[in-house]
Design a protein around this motif. Structure first.
Motif, PDB file in Angstrom:
ATOM      1  N   ALA A  84       0.710  -1.447  -0.086  1.00 41.87           N
ATOM      2  CA  ALA A  84       0.088   0.327   0.174  1.00 41.87           C
ATOM      3  C   ALA A  84       0.735   1.212   0.121  1.00 41.87           C
ATOM      4  CB  ALA A  84      -1.286   0.322   1.387  1.00 41.87           C
ATOM      5  N   ARG A  85       1.830   0.799   0.504  1.00 41.89           N
ATOM      6  CA  ARG A  85       2.895   2.429   0.578  1.00 41.89           C
ATOM      7  C   ARG A  85       3.256   2.834  -0.522  1.00 41.89           C
ATOM      8  NH1 ARG A  85       3.932   6.946   0.953  1.00 41.89           N
ATOM      9  NH2 ARG A  85       5.180   7.838   2.665  1.00 41.89           N
ATOM     10  N   VAL A  86       3.691   2.563  -1.411  1.00 43.65           N
ATOM     11  CA  VAL A  86       3.078   3.071  -3.025  1.00 43.65           C
ATOM     12  C   VAL A  86       2.307   4.229  -3.689  1.00 43.65           C
ATOM     13  CG1 VAL A  86       3.035   1.643  -4.713  1.00 43.65           C
ATOM     14  CG2 VAL A  86       4.740   3.024  -5.124  1.00 43.65           C
ATOM     15  N   GLN A  87       1.220   3.528  -2.844  1.00 40.58           N
ATOM     16  CA  GLN A  87      -0.352   4.854  -3.701  1.00 40.58           C
ATOM     17  C   GLN A  87      -0.422   5.782  -3.072  1.00 40.58           C
ATOM     18  OE1 GLN A  87      -2.097   1.565  -5.587  1.00 40.58           O
ATOM     19  NE2 GLN A  87      -3.764   2.370  -3.703  1.00 40.58           N
ATOM     20  N   ARG A  88       0.658   5.902  -2.705  1.00 45.49           N
ATOM     21  CA  ARG A  88       0.144   7.216  -1.818  1.00 45.49           C
ATOM     22  C   ARG A  88       1.982   8.561  -2.716  1.00 45.49           C
ATOM     23  NH1 ARG A  88       0.320   8.736   4.410  1.00 45.49           N
ATOM     24  NH2 ARG A  88       1.675   6.233   3.648  1.00 45.49           N
ATOM     25  N   ILE A  89       2.482   7.436  -3.627  1.00 42.78           N
ATOM     26  CA  ILE A  89       3.210   8.260  -4.658  1.00 42.78           C
ATOM     27  C   ILE A  89       3.330   8.065  -5.741  1.00 42.78           C
ATOM     28  CG2 ILE A  89       6.203   8.072  -4.808  1.00 42.78           C
ATOM     29  CD1 ILE A  89       6.302   7.263  -2.201  1.00 42.78           C
ATOM     30  N   TYR A  90       2.652   6.559  -6.735  1.00 44.41           N
ATOM     31  CA  TYR A  90       2.765   6.737  -8.295  1.00 44.41           C
ATOM     32  C   TYR A  90       1.199   7.041  -8.399  1.00 44.41           C
ATOM     33  CZ  TYR A  90       0.716   2.250  -7.359  1.00 44.41           C
ATOM     34  OH  TYR A  90      -0.430   0.984  -7.469  1.00 44.41           O
ATOM     35  N   GLY A  91       1.003   7.855  -9.766  1.00 42.31           N
ATOM     36  CA  GLY A  91       0.228   8.285 -10.441  1.00 42.31           C
ATOM     37  C   GLY A  91       0.454   9.737 -10.195  1.00 42.31           C
ATOM     38  N   GLY A  92       1.259  10.397  -9.588  1.00 44.65           N
ATOM     39  CA  GLY A  92       1.106  11.017  -8.346  1.00 44.65           C
ATOM     40  C   GLY A  92       1.456  11.873  -7.768  1.00 44.65           C
ATOM     41  N   ALA A  93       2.449  11.887  -6.340  1.00 40.83           N
ATOM     42  CA  ALA A  93       2.245  12.433  -5.660  1.00 40.83           C
ATOM     43  C   ALA A  93       0.913  13.085  -4.734  1.00 40.83           C
ATOM     44  CB  ALA A  93       3.803  12.419  -5.070  1.00 40.83           C
ATOM     45  N   ASN A  94       0.833  11.959  -4.166  1.00 42.52           N
ATOM     46  CA  ASN A  94      -0.431  12.601  -3.218  1.00 42.52           C
ATOM     47  C   ASN A  94      -0.007  14.577  -2.709  1.00 42.52           C
ATOM     48  OD1 ASN A  94      -2.053  10.402  -3.501  1.00 42.52           O
ATOM     49  ND2 ASN A  94      -2.121  10.527  -0.977  1.00 42.52           N
ATOM     50  N   GLU A  95       0.836  14.755  -2.505  1.00 42.77           N
ATOM     51  CA  GLU A  95       1.429  16.540  -2.534  1.00 42.77           C
ATOM     52  C   GLU A  95       1.017  17.074  -4.149  1.00 42.77           C
ATOM     53  OE1 GLU A  95       3.616  14.377   0.776  1.00 42.77           O
ATOM     54  OE2 GLU A  95       3.013  13.763  -1.585  1.00 42.77           O
ATOM     55  N   VAL A  96       1.152  15.823  -5.002  1.00 53.19           N
ATOM     56  CA  VAL A  96       0.957  17.179  -6.228  1.00 53.19           C
ATOM     57  C   VAL A  96      -0.490  17.068  -5.870  1.00 53.19           C
ATOM     58  CG1 VAL A  96       0.668  16.625  -8.852  1.00 53.19           C
ATOM     59  CG2 VAL A  96       2.758  16.833  -7.440  1.00 53.19           C
ATOM     60  N   MET A  97      -1.781  15.970  -5.709  1.00 58.70           N
ATOM     61  CA  MET A  97      -3.156  16.262  -5.794  1.00 58.70           C
ATOM     62  C   MET A  97      -3.609  17.254  -5.151  1.00 58.70           C
ATOM     63  SD  MET A  97      -3.673  13.817  -7.879  1.00 58.70           S
ATOM     64  CE  MET A  97      -2.291  13.726  -8.354  1.00 58.70           C
ATOM     65  N   LYS A  98      -2.574  17.918  -3.277  1.00 58.18           N
ATOM     66  CA  LYS A  98      -3.488  19.073  -3.305  1.00 58.18           C
ATOM     67  C   LYS A  98      -2.621  20.440  -3.988  1.00 58.18           C
ATOM     68  CE  LYS A  98      -2.343  16.919   1.191  1.00 58.18           C
ATOM     69  NZ  LYS A  98      -0.996  16.278   2.366  1.00 58.18           N
ATOM     70  N   GLU A  99      -1.965  19.584  -4.608  1.00 56.97           N
ATOM     71  CA  GLU A  99      -1.767  21.310  -5.744  1.00 56.97           C
ATOM     72  C   GLU A  99      -2.699  21.827  -6.302  1.00 56.97           C
ATOM     73  OE1 GLU A  99       1.106  24.612  -6.593  1.00 56.97           O
ATOM     74  OE2 GLU A  99       0.615  23.366  -4.269  1.00 56.97           O
ATOM     75  N   ILE A 100      -3.182  20.014  -7.164  1.00 53.62           N
ATOM     76  CA  ILE A 100      -3.466  20.316  -7.935  1.00 53.62           C
ATOM     77  C   ILE A 100      -5.464  21.059  -7.759  1.00 53.62           C
ATOM     78  CG2 ILE A 100      -5.424  19.088 -10.001  1.00 53.62           C
ATOM     79  CD1 ILE A 100      -3.348  16.725  -9.829  1.00 53.62           C
ATOM     80  N   ILE A 101      -5.580  20.518  -6.203  1.00 50.40           N
ATOM     81  CA  ILE A 101      -6.891  21.130  -5.896  1.00 50.40           C
ATOM     82  C   ILE A 101      -6.604  22.514  -5.308  1.00 50.40           C
ATOM     83  CG2 ILE A 101      -8.596  20.374  -3.826  1.00 50.40           C
ATOM     84  CD1 ILE A 101      -7.321  17.147  -3.994  1.00 50.40           C
ATOM     85  N   GLY A 102      -5.787  22.637  -4.620  1.00 51.33           N
ATOM     86  CA  GLY A 102      -5.334  24.086  -4.289  1.00 51.33           C
ATOM     87  C   GLY A 102      -5.690  25.398  -5.176  1.00 51.33           C
ATOM     88  N   ARG A 103      -4.788  24.430  -6.788  1.00 49.99           N
ATOM     89  CA  ARG A 103      -5.106  26.172  -7.565  1.00 49.99           C
ATOM     90  C   ARG A 103      -6.068  25.622  -8.120  1.00 49.99           C
ATOM     91  NH1 ARG A 103       0.406  24.092 -11.109  1.00 49.99           N
ATOM     92  NH2 ARG A 103       1.938  24.220  -9.701  1.00 49.99           N
ATOM     93  N   ASP A 104      -7.068  24.589  -8.370  1.00 55.32           N
ATOM     94  CA  ASP A 104      -8.355  25.106  -8.547  1.00 55.32           C
ATOM     95  C   ASP A 104      -9.319  25.575  -7.726  1.00 55.32           C
ATOM     96  OD1 ASP A 104     -10.489  23.458 -10.605  1.00 55.32           O
ATOM     97  OD2 ASP A 104     -11.530  23.121  -8.199  1.00 55.32           O
ATOM     98  N   LEU A 105      -9.326  26.062  -6.427  1.00 52.42           N
ATOM     99  CA  LEU A 105      -9.806  26.865  -5.263  1.00 52.42           C
ATOM    100  C   LEU A 105      -9.231  28.299  -6.004  1.00 52.42           C
ATOM    101  CD1 LEU A 105      -9.407  24.679  -2.100  1.00 52.42           C
ATOM    102  CD2 LEU A 105     -11.445  25.328  -3.283  1.00 52.42           C
ATOM    103  N   THR A 106      -7.895  28.096  -5.860  1.00 56.06           N
ATOM    104  CA  THR A 106      -7.930  29.510  -5.963  1.00 56.06           C
ATOM    105  C   THR A 106      -8.076  30.332  -7.069  1.00 56.06           C
ATOM    106  OG1 THR A 106      -5.566  29.047  -6.693  1.00 56.06           O
ATOM    107  CG2 THR A 106      -5.022  29.339  -4.440  1.00 56.06           C
TER     108      THR A 106
END
Length: 383
Positions: free
Chosen positions: A359-381
């Protein structure tokens, strides 16, 4: 877990998936870990059972079914036996590579490449990540230059799922250094092309049976007919397909969490401490209540995203939310499951231990979860 997502056709498909998993997957899990890959015969048996390449058009040997709920059903059945590496292997083919081919391949390319996805004869990979470029795809340095009727491909890729066994690889390469985001294109590199070689099979923490490799392209002459989509359209194609890829990771996370929660509940009901089952201890009950709530709430959102994917309305931002939340939830459930198993949770013979590593890699591949937060945050701004 009860859900109104599936109908009778999906449940009938579940029976086929369940028989396949019990017959072809369970007996081979340990062997696959030892050799660090899923054997080709398993792919072909999955093809014969109609479990891979469902979206391939009927005229090319597939079922022509794009309903993602069938993929969800298969993911559930694979997760129940802890076969996350197989989940990842199948997901790379069906959730990622096949999507690119269905969207961007011309008629001749579809006729060449798609039939093997339906029979299980073709294992595929997509090569994005490089030693110096992971989630930031604009950092890609692998290049392709036009030379007559071919493109000459140079560079290297790493962390490529299905990299060792792949018969064809979609490679992201820079074709015009001065064109910014329009300077990248996609090429299909096939097994046996001169200059295309595979490096070592990478030794990973988890997903041991999912073969992962480094790939090298040393002056590989790729026929112009193997350009996928339009020249310069590579990044746009990636952006269009990432929602499905990320939802696939979210679905795998959800299915894994549900399976791990079930193993944990079974264990604490049977394990006795201080004269009564662990499940009757208040602290354990509180933990289970929290986990159950997280699993069910996440399931509601993931199911919604699956419906939106089927309807063609799933956005990249909502897919990022699903990937971020479901993989974080998966980790919480599995980590707590290991804790509640006690010493047994650290033993490889228990599926919760395998799930912990996988399970550990699930938060890394496909775009690290920090990148997911960046995508969501940019959409909000932007809003």
């Amino acid at each position: 877990m009860e859900t109104d997502l599936f109908d009778a056709d999906h449940e009938a498909y579940r029976e086929t998936a369940r028989v396949f998993v019990q017959r072809e997957v369970v007996p081979n899990l340990d062997r696959w870990d030892e050799v660090r890959e899923v054997d080709r015969d398993t792919w072909k048996k999955a093809g014969a059972a109609g479990l891979v390449g469902l979206a391939v058009p009927e005229e090319l040997g597939g079922a022509g079914v794009s309903d993602y709920r069938f993929r969800y059903v298969l993911s559930e059945e694979i997760a129940k036996v802890g076969a996350s590496a197989l989940q990842s292997a199948f997901g790379t083919n069906d959730d990622i590579v096949l999507g690119y081919l269905l969207e961007s391949a011309n008629d001749a390319q579809r006729a060449r490449w798609l039939p093997g996805f339906a029979t299980g004869a073709t294992v595929a990979a997509i090569a994005m990540s490089e030693p110096g470029a992971g989630s930031d795809l604009r950092g890609i340095t692998t290049s392709a230059r036009r030379d007559g009727d071919s493109w000459v491909l140079d560079g290297s890729k790493t962390f490529i799922s299905n990299g060792v066994t792949a018969d064809l690889v979609i490679v992201v390469a820079r074709t015009d250094p001065g064109a910014g985001s329009s300077g990248f294109s996609l090429f299909v590199v096939e097994r046996g092309m001169p200059g295309f070689r595979r490096g070592r099979k990478l030794d990973k923490v988890g997903l041991t049976a999912q073969d992962t490799a480094e790939l090298f392209f040393d002056g590989v002459r790729v026929p112009a007919d193997n350009l996928l989509g339009e020249e310069g359209g590579g990044l746009r194609a990636l952006m269009r397909n990432l929602p499905r890829e990320r939802l696939g990771i979210a679905v795998a996370a959800q299915c894994s969490a549900e399976a791990a929660f079930g193993w944990t509940v079974d264990h604490v009901k049977q394990r006795v401490a201080f004269g009564r089952p662990l499940a009757q201890q208040q602290s354990v009950g509180f933990t289970l209540a929290d986990l159950r709530t997280r699993v069910e709430v996440t399931r509601a959102y993931v199911d919604r995203c699956v419906r939106e994917l089927n309807a063609g309305t799933l956005t990249a931002v909502d897919a990022a939310k699903a990937k971020l939340w479901a993989t974080e939830m998966q980790w919480q459930v599995i980590d707590s499951g290991v804790q509640l198993h006690g010493g047994y949770g650290y033993m490889n013979e228990y599926p919760i231990a395998r799930a912990f590593r996988d399970a550990r890699v699930q938060r890394i591949y496909g775009g690290a979860n920090e990148v997911m937060k960046e995508i969501i945050g940019r959409d909000l701004t932007r809003q």
